[in-house]
Design a protein around this motif. Structure first.
Motif, PDB file in Angstrom:
ATOM      1  N   GLY A 378      62.642  51.119  28.310  1.00  0.00           N
ATOM      2  CA  GLY A 378      61.478  51.188  27.434  1.00  0.00           C
ATOM      3  C   GLY A 378      61.809  51.792  26.089  1.00  0.00           C
ATOM      4  N   GLY A 379      62.595  52.873  26.089  1.00  0.00           N
ATOM      5  CA  GLY A 379      62.968  53.512  24.825  1.00  0.00           C
ATOM      6  C   GLY A 379      63.864  52.622  23.980  1.00  0.00           C
ATOM      7  N   LEU A 380      64.843  51.945  24.618  1.00  0.00           N
ATOM      8  CA  LEU A 380      65.733  51.053  23.888  1.00  0.00           C
ATOM      9  C   LEU A 380      64.967  49.888  23.271  1.00  0.00           C
ATOM     10  CD1 LEU A 380      68.696  50.403  23.145  1.00  0.00           C
ATOM     11  CD2 LEU A 380      68.827  49.083  25.278  1.00  0.00           C
ATOM     12  N   ALA A 381      63.977  49.374  24.013  1.00  0.00           N
ATOM     13  CA  ALA A 381      63.185  48.260  23.493  1.00  0.00           C
ATOM     14  C   ALA A 381      62.366  48.678  22.281  1.00  0.00           C
ATOM     15  CB  ALA A 381      62.272  47.724  24.594  1.00  0.00           C
ATOM     16  N   ASP A 382      61.845  49.907  22.295  1.00  0.00           N
ATOM     17  CA  ASP A 382      61.116  50.394  21.124  1.00  0.00           C
ATOM     18  C   ASP A 382      62.040  50.628  19.932  1.00  0.00           C
ATOM     19  OD1 ASP A 382      58.595  50.280  22.083  1.00  0.00           O
ATOM     20  OD2 ASP A 382      58.260  52.442  22.200  1.00  0.00           O
ATOM     21  N   TRP A 383      63.308  50.923  20.218  1.00  0.00           N
ATOM     22  CA  TRP A 383      64.270  51.241  19.152  1.00  0.00           C
ATOM     23  C   TRP A 383      64.839  49.980  18.504  1.00  0.00           C
ATOM     24  CZ3 TRP A 383      69.998  52.778  20.007  1.00  0.00           C
ATOM     25  CH2 TRP A 383      70.569  53.150  18.778  1.00  0.00           C
ATOM     26  N   ILE A 384      65.358  49.052  19.320  1.00  0.00           N
ATOM     27  CA  ILE A 384      66.024  47.869  18.755  1.00  0.00           C
ATOM     28  C   ILE A 384      65.204  46.597  18.914  1.00  0.00           C
ATOM     29  CG2 ILE A 384      68.282  48.901  19.200  1.00  0.00           C
ATOM     30  CD1 ILE A 384      68.642  46.910  21.489  1.00  0.00           C
ATOM     31  N   GLY A 385      64.074  46.672  19.625  1.00  0.00           N
ATOM     32  CA  GLY A 385      63.235  45.497  19.826  1.00  0.00           C
ATOM     33  C   GLY A 385      63.369  44.947  21.228  1.00  0.00           C
ATOM     34  N   GLY A 386      62.262  44.390  21.725  1.00  0.00           N
ATOM     35  CA  GLY A 386      62.247  43.885  23.089  1.00  0.00           C
ATOM     36  C   GLY A 386      63.196  42.731  23.317  1.00  0.00           C
ATOM     37  N   GLN A 387      63.253  41.767  22.396  1.00  0.00           N
ATOM     38  CA  GLN A 387      64.115  40.614  22.578  1.00  0.00           C
ATOM     39  C   GLN A 387      65.598  41.001  22.560  1.00  0.00           C
ATOM     40  OE1 GLN A 387      61.959  38.527  19.351  1.00  0.00           O
ATOM     41  NE2 GLN A 387      62.085  36.719  20.670  1.00  0.00           N
ATOM     42  N   ALA A 388      65.977  41.863  21.629  1.00  0.00           N
ATOM     43  CA  ALA A 388      67.370  42.308  21.564  1.00  0.00           C
ATOM     44  C   ALA A 388      67.760  43.058  22.831  1.00  0.00           C
ATOM     45  CB  ALA A 388      67.576  43.192  20.337  1.00  0.00           C
ATOM     46  N   THR A 389      66.837  43.854  23.355  1.00  0.00           N
ATOM     47  CA  THR A 389      67.111  44.591  24.588  1.00  0.00           C
ATOM     48  C   THR A 389      67.311  43.644  25.756  1.00  0.00           C
ATOM     49  OG1 THR A 389      65.797  46.455  23.787  1.00  0.00           O
ATOM     50  CG2 THR A 389      66.233  46.369  26.143  1.00  0.00           C
ATOM     51  N   MET A 390      66.498  42.582  25.834  1.00  0.00           N
ATOM     52  CA  MET A 390      66.659  41.602  26.911  1.00  0.00           C
ATOM     53  C   MET A 390      68.035  40.946  26.852  1.00  0.00           C
ATOM     54  SD  MET A 390      62.856  39.830  26.909  1.00  0.00           S
ATOM     55  CE  MET A 390      63.110  38.876  28.401  1.00  0.00           C
TER      56      MET A 390
END
Length: 414
Positions: A378-390
């Motif tokens: 959740g934190g990574l998705a808020d930082w770099i974006g949900g699509q990039a995290t996926m």
């Protein structure tokens, strides 16, 4: 058009456990209803969280609050189910979950659900899941005797995935057009049905499997000793301690965000996506159940993981609803292939008297890092974006699966 003789034989073999084993019938039927209810409520849960907060971090926190008690309960639960009446443990867990779902139904219908209350409910649910799952795994190992094992595993997975075709779609319709609370009420009823089915086979769990008095620590060590003797088991548990963070982080946290927040699709379409993940699982289970034995099962299992990872990798690049649903089906197909190989291998390699402890170690190893992992996702998705995290998580999972196949104990498992 007449049904072929081979088709009749296939379905005759698939349903052999239902005809032959009374304990299987009740265990199977009870969990069929329970899975239906859970598949409804687990589709509703992220919609409730995003409606309350709209935050990927909060969704990750909710899943962490669920997983932490689940993980903490597992070591104790493994010993309990080898020392106590396994059916009694399952009945107690079902009773608590039934009451809990009724409480969630009341709060949602009265529009009184708050984030702290949701955290509390998910923590209790995690404890009960951690108690129930080792007992259920151990009962499957006992009920799925060698003469019906392949068919019992295949039929269980086919039927469970079958109700998952209905559950997510029902959950999506309920939250779109009725109320989230009604979905949790239905889940409560299914736990009650499961409890009643278990009651009919309560005598099956009375056998005391641990008869020594050498102590809980020594009993727990027995599970580790058994795993140490089978590299396929302990290496796979170690691999999935990380892989589960990557793949389940995508499926449970980021896929709902992708559908609801990023693309603005209706909850029904998200439910349809989860439903078609079940379709993929059904196809995999039917394929697996078409043969009494499989060769090169290491390649088969991890090949399924790679198929799933590729589907997850493509998800963030697709904006077309039907395309997303199709990728979810591929993801479900791959993970079901792995799950069936894993389940049958456990039942073959682990003795019944220690199955509760080994199952709890398996679950502990697979899920121990998930609470922190969900927070990190959740934190990574808020930082770099949900699509990039996926993309990052899918690539990481594929790399881990590829590395596992380099180990001879994995790729040569047959």
């Amino acid at each position: 058009m007449p049904v072929s003789h081979n088709t009749l034989n296939y379905f005759n073999n698939l349903f052999q456990p239902v005809r032959q084993s009374r304990p299987f019938r009740y265990l199977w039927l009870g969990q069929l209803f329970s899975v239906l209810g859970s598949s409804i409520s687990m589709v509703i849960l992220p919609m409730v969280v995003y409606a309350l907060t709209g935050s990927k971090v909060v969704m990750g926190t909710v899943m962490a609050v669920y997983m932490l008690p689940y993980v903490l309960m597992l070591p104790v639960a493994g010993l309990m189910v080898d020392r106590m009446n396994r059916i009694g443990v399952m009945v107690a867990a079902d009773a608590v979950r039934c009451v809990m779902m009724l409480g969630m139904m009341f709060l949602l219908l009265q529009d009184r659900m708050t984030l702290p209350l949701l955290y509390s409910f998910m923590a209790v649910y995690g404890f009960m899941e951690g108690l129930f799952q080792p007992a259920y795994s151990a009962m499957r190992a006992r009920v799925f005797t060698p003469d019906i094992r392949n068919a019992a595993n295949a039929l269980t997975q086919v039927s469970h995935q079958g109700v998952r075709l209905l559950g997510p779609a029902i959950g999506g319709l309920l939250i779109s057009y009725v109320s989230a609370g009604v979905g949790y009420g239905i889940d409560a009823i299914t736990y009650l049905i499961s409890l009643c089915c278990l009651w009919f086979i309560r005598d099956l769990g009375t056998k005391r499997l641990i008869k020594s008095k050498i102590g809980w620590k020594s009993d727990l060590a027995t599970g580790f000793i058994i795993l140490k003797g089978h590299p396929w088991l302990w290496i796979t548990i170690a691999v999935f301690s990380v892989l589960n963070i990557f793949f389940s982080g995508i499926v449970l946290i980021l896929v709902p965000w992708l559908f609801k927040i990023h693309h603005g699709f209706t909850p029904f379409l998200y439910g349809l996506g989860v439903t078609f993940a079940g379709v993929g699982g059904v196809i995999a289970a039917l394929l697996f159940g078409s043969r009494t034995s499989w060769r090169k099962r290491g390649w088969l299992a991890y090949g399924g993981v790679i198929i799933s990872g590729v589907a997850l990798l493509f998800l963030p690049f697709v904006a077309w609803g039907p395309g997303l649903v199709a990728l979810m089906a591929v993801e479900g197909f791959g993970m079901m292939l792995f799950g069936l190989v894993w389940e049958t291998s456990l039942q073959e390699l682990v003795p019944e008297e220690a199955f509760g402890r080994v199952a709890s170690i398996d679950l502990l190893g697979s899920f121990a890092l998930l609470p922190l992992g969900y927070l990190a996702v959740g934190g990574l998705a808020d930082w770099i974006g949900g699509q990039a995290t996926m993309v990052l998580l899918a690539l990481g999972g594929l790399l881990i699966a590829a590395c596992a196949l380099w180990v001879p104990a994995i790729r040569n498992f047959d």
